[in-house]
Enzyme design. Structure first.
Site, PDB file in Angstrom:
ATOM      1  N   GLY A 127      -4.515   7.921   3.875  1.00  0.00           N
ATOM      2  CA  GLY A 127      -4.011   6.701   3.720  1.00  0.00           C
ATOM      3  C   GLY A 127      -3.758   5.986   5.404  1.00  0.00           C
ATOM      4  O   GLY A 127      -3.406   7.079   6.252  1.00  0.00           O
TER       5      GLY A 127
ATOM      6  N   LEU B  33       0.693   1.140   6.376  1.00  0.00           N
ATOM      7  CA  LEU B  33       1.954   1.184   7.454  1.00  0.00           C
ATOM      8  C   LEU B  33       2.254   2.858   7.599  1.00  0.00           C
ATOM      9  O   LEU B  33       2.509   3.190   8.530  1.00  0.00           O
ATOM     10  CB  LEU B  33       2.938   0.345   6.978  1.00  0.00           C
ATOM     11  CG  LEU B  33       2.828  -1.408   7.194  1.00  0.00           C
ATOM     12  CD1 LEU B  33       3.988  -2.166   7.224  1.00  0.00           C
ATOM     13  CD2 LEU B  33       2.467  -1.327   8.816  1.00  0.00           C
TER      14      LEU B  33
ATOM     15  N   GLY C 174       0.827   5.635   6.681  1.00  0.00           N
ATOM     16  CA  GLY C 174      -0.274   6.423   7.075  1.00  0.00           C
ATOM     17  C   GLY C 174      -0.499   6.222   8.444  1.00  0.00           C
ATOM     18  O   GLY C 174      -0.873   7.185   9.384  1.00  0.00           O
TER      19      GLY C 174
ATOM     20  N   ARG D  52      15.243  -9.799  -6.450  1.00  0.00           N
ATOM     21  CA  ARG D  52      14.009 -10.094  -7.554  1.00  0.00           C
ATOM     22  C   ARG D  52      14.078 -10.067  -8.957  1.00  0.00           C
ATOM     23  O   ARG D  52      13.700 -10.731  -9.768  1.00  0.00           O
ATOM     24  CB  ARG D  52      13.164  -9.057  -6.806  1.00  0.00           C
ATOM     25  CG  ARG D  52      12.647  -9.699  -5.381  1.00  0.00           C
ATOM     26  CD  ARG D  52      11.409  -8.766  -4.864  1.00  0.00           C
ATOM     27  NE  ARG D  52      11.309  -9.331  -3.653  1.00  0.00           N
ATOM     28  CZ  ARG D  52      10.561  -8.783  -2.701  1.00  0.00           C
ATOM     29  NH1 ARG D  52       9.815  -7.781  -3.010  1.00  0.00           N
ATOM     30  NH2 ARG D  52       9.916  -9.243  -1.591  1.00  0.00           N
TER      31      ARG D  52
END
Ligand SMILES: Cc1cc2nc3c(=O)[nH]c(=O)nc-3n(C[C@H](O)[C@H](O)[C@H](O)COP(=O)(O)OP(=O)(O)OC[C@H]3O[C@@H](n4cnc5c(N)ncnc54)[C@H](O)[C@@H]3O)c2cc1C
Ligand code: FES
Lengths: 255, 644
Positions: free
Chosen positions: B47, B50, B52, B337
């Site tokens: 990955g 951000l 990785g 949320r």
């Protein structure tokens, strides 16, 4: 959800098919029916691919990821224009309401010798990474950073740097340029760092090395056609190329 | 539910004692790798988002030898690039009352008391360093006229602690991390392998010692040996088919590690984001997020009368229901949320939804334009408004936006301890792929913070502790475990190609997504979930009989890649439902209709469910074993989350 929907549409697509860089390619014609005006261009291609898959045929290879105009993955040439007819828009942002029903649409990959073809509409843009490896960074190890507000940066400077930093690395500038130059892409990174105090220490080395790798990768020279700015989905200004020239000249003075 | 339960075996490994000094004390206790020996260790980082990219570059800066993989053509396209709104940090620059303690408190409370205090405190503590690091890389954050960094308040926070770069914060942070990564590639300490998909984990004597990837261009299966594996492969919101995530986001790497023994924690904790462009139809491929920052100035409303079909501008003020402001006067449009999403669903269920499908609410900027002026609204939101206009054909300057909730972020993920190590020694999990810091609901602008914190400031310390106990380079790719794992992967690929059925992988993915969205989405009832589990099983069986994957395995074959990811989702989907059924309470995003207050707020059951549910794969996706990590709240007292 909006009034833009006005029944379904059909199109004739002429799509570039090529199994790999070594094999010959050709435009192949397909019909698509039942296309909604609200569908995105890529959803229209998904729809075509579903139809092909159900028939056991090989779908058209094309790339996309975010589908909201920020990852830079989706570039293709539509009717001769990288990312299609709408200015400042990536292919994934394009909606079928922009195309009249019954139209014939020609779809091709980004073409440049620095972007070898992988399959159909997919090209290899790793040359951009190699240009970045030559200096598209500030050499600061994690842990070395000073307090963030220690160095004030004027709002106008930060905004101007952000204008350049907004590049999504899609390669439309290269695909639109008659010389397949990467000057806009490289200029945007050079200008971002030339504006910011953090970029000063390596300013000369960065410009020298990035330009050298850009040439080495087979990108052409810039001869001021200006097509790149028009094709750029993020409206990166050609002023970035002027800065690239200036920064490169500085390196010649400061050997 | 009849479950096999294993208790007492999961420990975070965080030190006890005052939460403020846990990380300091722990760092002192961690073993170090001698600087001269670091280059002898190879770390496989899967990955380049951000998490990785920050981990790979930082480990390389320390001197480790790093191999870095991603499925896109370049690391800079990882899904992190799409984050819009911002990144939190407890800098307290605006002097408005923020502190490490407040960010810690807000995150624990926001997560509805289902996150681990030690990790969350550390995250809050390290948050300020992230901003320093990003600024030093040349990330062009928004600034004030005096040249200092600008902040805004974001999604539920009552202080302004969010840093941003227009509406492109994720892109700019990712490009910052990518630039550091490119520097390390140039220095020869990171080797980059783009267009590689990790399809399995190689485990030797119980330790993660390698991975198998498929080269997506040539189709070749490749073996990679390392002294540790870092999984930074992002979240699994696309299990719902329609989500705000990039279309290639997937759980394949995490799921296959799960099948090799890594526990999967809280899979049903799925964040549904309130402000997305509503769904329109079957051909839609994704739902576009409209940044939450819009809720700072936009007001959310629906008509008071069900079935009111008038145009929004013809509905007078006194016939509008600004339902968030009405129900939650203290927080208004800025409630967290999960709360905002449920309220929107609720008014739509009452028949008061707007738009063609009735599954939308208005987000209106009329008052903001009157209060702030067109120019200020434009300066704050022009790119978001433009994006909305491109998609819908309508201008938010003129008519209110229509929005509806959509799957967005997965708080669940592979279980990790305080060192970010999974239950397989050597396998560490960072970023959205782990379950660690957000409990049952994540606060806005906290995922970017967590991904970068994991990569820049946690793993560089904790990985050393693991490696110090390992002799470098002991396992090579000629080890029998590589051959065996590769054979398993090959078997899976061949099986998919051989089915030759009648339906596409997308058909199955769509069906799975609808099943989950309807019954394991914003509100969940036990009967519905039970029914869904049965349906997912049948769908999975049908998939393995009837999917059609054209082409071959020895070249670029996007249908094959996609079918593999859908196959894994058909198993993970069932685990999500099982987890939702077993958690016989409501908390955060997980609203069980049988556990809600008269006003429809979630009712937790702390006595029975104050734990992390970590699932072990038993071989049968329908019969996972449950491990429980008990959560202790010594610093933030368990309380009913109240935003009224
Ligand atoms: C539209 C949107 C807006 C958001 N806005 C915000 C925001 O404003 N603030 C905030 O804090 N958070 C935001 N988030 C959440 C945040 O962006 C993500 O949680 C975070 O970026 C995830 O980062 P990551 O590094 O964990 O994973 P990703 O960025 O998803 O990276 C995953 C990486 O893993 C690779 N990969 C995946 N599978 C494989 C495999 N099998 N083999 C090899 N490589 C693989 C991919 O290639 C990629 O490089 C937003 C999310 C979305 C969807
Ligand atoms: S798919 Fe990401 S920019 Fe188009």
């Amino acid at each position: 959800m909006t009034s833009a929907t006005n029944g379904t549409r059909s199109y004739t697509l002429r799509i570039w098919r090529q199994s790999d860089n070594a094999s010959p390619g050709a435009l192949v014609e397909y019909r698509v029916e039942d296309i909604d005006a609200q569908m995105s261009f890529l959803e229209m291609l998904d729809h075509l691919n579903d139809t092909l898959e159900r028939k056991g045929e090989l779908p058209v290879a094309f790339e996309s990821d975010c589908r909201e105009g920020i990852c830079g993955m989706c570039g293709i040439v539509i009717d001769g224009r990288p990312h299609g007819p709408v200015p400042n828009l990536t292919t994934c942002g394009l909606r079928m309401r922009e195309f009249e029903s019954g139209a014939t649409i020609t779809i091709e990959p980004f073409r440049a010798s620095a972007f070898p073809l992988v399959r159909d509409l997919v090209v290899d843009r790793s040359s951009f990474d190699r240009v970045m490896q030559a200096g598209g960074y500030v050499s600061v190890n994690c842990g070395q950073a000073p307090e963030a507000n220690a160095m004030p940066i004027g709002k106008d400077v930060a905004e101007a740097a952000m204008d350049s930093a907004a590049c999504i690395g899609c390669g439309a500038c290269v695909a639109s340029c008659p010389n397949a130059s990467a000057s806009l892409f490289v200029g945007a990174k050079i200008r971002q760092f030339a504006l910011l105090p953090q970029g000063q220490a390596e300013r000369t080395r960065r410009a020298r090395r990035m330009v050298a790798v850009m040439d080495q990768e087979g990108f052409g020279d810039c001869s001021n056609h200006g097509e790149c700015e028009a094709a750029c989905p993020k409206a990166i200004s050609i002023e970035n190329i002027a800065v690239l020239r200036r920064e490169y000249l500085r390196t010649l003075v400061r050997r | 539910m009849d479950l096999e339960i294993v208790d007492g075996d999961l420990s975070s490994g965080a030190p006890e004692g005052p939460v403020e000094t846990r990380w300091d004390r722990h760092r002192f206790d961690l073993k170090l790798v001698n600087p001269a020996n670091k280059r002898k260790y190879t770390v496989l980082v899967v990955g380049t988002g951000l998490a990785g990219a920050s981990a790979a570059s930082t480990l390389a800066e320390l001197g480790y030898n790093v191999e870095n993989f991603c499925i896109q053509d370049t690391p800079r396209r990882a899904h992190s690039v799409a984050a819009q709104g911002g990144i939190n940090a407890a800098k307290n620059y605006p002097n408005d009352g923020d502190s490490v303690w407040r960010l810690f408190y807000d995150t624990i409370k926001g997560g509805d008391f289902r996150a681990r205090e030690s990790n969350v405190y550390r995250l809050a503590q390290l948050s300020a360093n992230i901003i320093d690091q990003c600024v030093a890389q040349g990330v062009p954050f928004a600034r004030e006229y005096g040249g200092t960094l600008a902040n805004r308040s974001f999604g539920g926070a009552q202080v302004s602690r969010t840093f941003y770069a227009r509406g492109q914060t994720g892109q700019q942070l990712l490009l910052g991390a990518y630039s550091s990564l490119m520097r390390q590639v140039d220095e020869g300490r990171v080797r980059l392998h783009a267009r590689r998909e990790m399809l399995d984990l190689v485990v030797v004597d119980g330790h993660a010692k390698g991975i198998i990837t498929r080269n997506l261009v040539t189709g070749a299966l490749e073996r990679w040996a390392g002294d540790a594996v870092l999984l930074c492969t992002g979240g699994y919101s696309t299990v719902y088919y329609l989500s705000t995530n990039a279309v290639n986001s997937n759980a394949t790497a995490a799921w296959r590690c799960h099948k090799r023994g890594a526990l999967f924690a809280n899979p049903c904790f799925m964040q549904i984001h309130p402000t997305c462009i509503p769904m329109q139809g079957r051909t839609q491929s994704k739902l576009t997020l409209m940044s939450e920052s819009l809720r700072n100035d936009g007001r959310i409303w629906v008509p008071k009368q069900a079935g009111d079909a008038r145009r929004p501008d013809q509905i007078p003020e006194d016939e509008r229901d600004y339902f968030l402001e009405r129900i939650y006067p203290a927080f208004g449009n800025l409630v967290p949320r999960d709360v905002a999403s449920r309220a929107a669903k609720h008014v739509c269920d009452e028949g008061r939804g707007v738009g063609a499908t009735g599954l939308a609410v208005y987000l209106d900027f009329k008052d903001a334009m009157a209060r702030l002026g067109h120019a200020t609204v434009e300066q704050r939101y022009s790119n978001l408004f433009e994006m909305y206009r491109e998609i819908t054909g309508e201008s938010p300057y003129e008519v209110p936006m229509q929005i509806y909730p959509a799957p967005h972020y997965t708080m669940g993920g592979l279980w990790v301890d305080y060192n970010l190590q999974s239950t397989i020694p050597g396998l560490h999990v960072l970023g959205e792929a782990n379950f660690s810091d957000h409990g049952a609901n994540r606060l806005g602008a906290s995922a970017l913070m967590q991904g970068l914190c994991d990569g820049y400031f946690v793993i560089p310390y904790t990985l050393g502790n693991y490696l110090a106990g390992q002799k470098p380079g002991t396992v090579r790719t000629d080890h029998a475990a590589f051959a065996a794992t590769e054979a398993t992967v090959r078997g899976g690929v061949d099986k998919l190609l051989a089915i030759d059925g009648r339906r596409t992988a997308r058909d199955f993915h769509w069906d799975l997504g609808r099943l989950l969205w309807d019954k394991v989405g914003m509100s969940r009832d036990p009967e519905g979930i039970r029914d869904t589990i049965g349906k997912i099983r049948s769908l999975r069986e049908e998939f393995w009989q009837n999917v059609r994957v054209p082409g071959s395995g020895d070249s670029l074959n996007q249908s094959l890649e996609y079918a593999g990811r859908v196959a894994d989702y058909l198993e993970l989907g069932e685990l999500i439902a099982i987890d939702a059924l077993h958690r016989d309470e409501s908390c955060g995003c997980h609203l069980r209709t049988d556990h809600q207050s008269a006003e429809g707020e979630p009712v937790r059951n702390d006595g029975d469910f104050s734990y992390v549910a970590a699932w072990e794969h038993s071989g049968d996706p329908g019969r996972p074993r449950l491990h429980r990590e008990r959560l202790a709240f010594d610093n933030v007292h368990l309380a009913v989350r109240n935003y009224k």
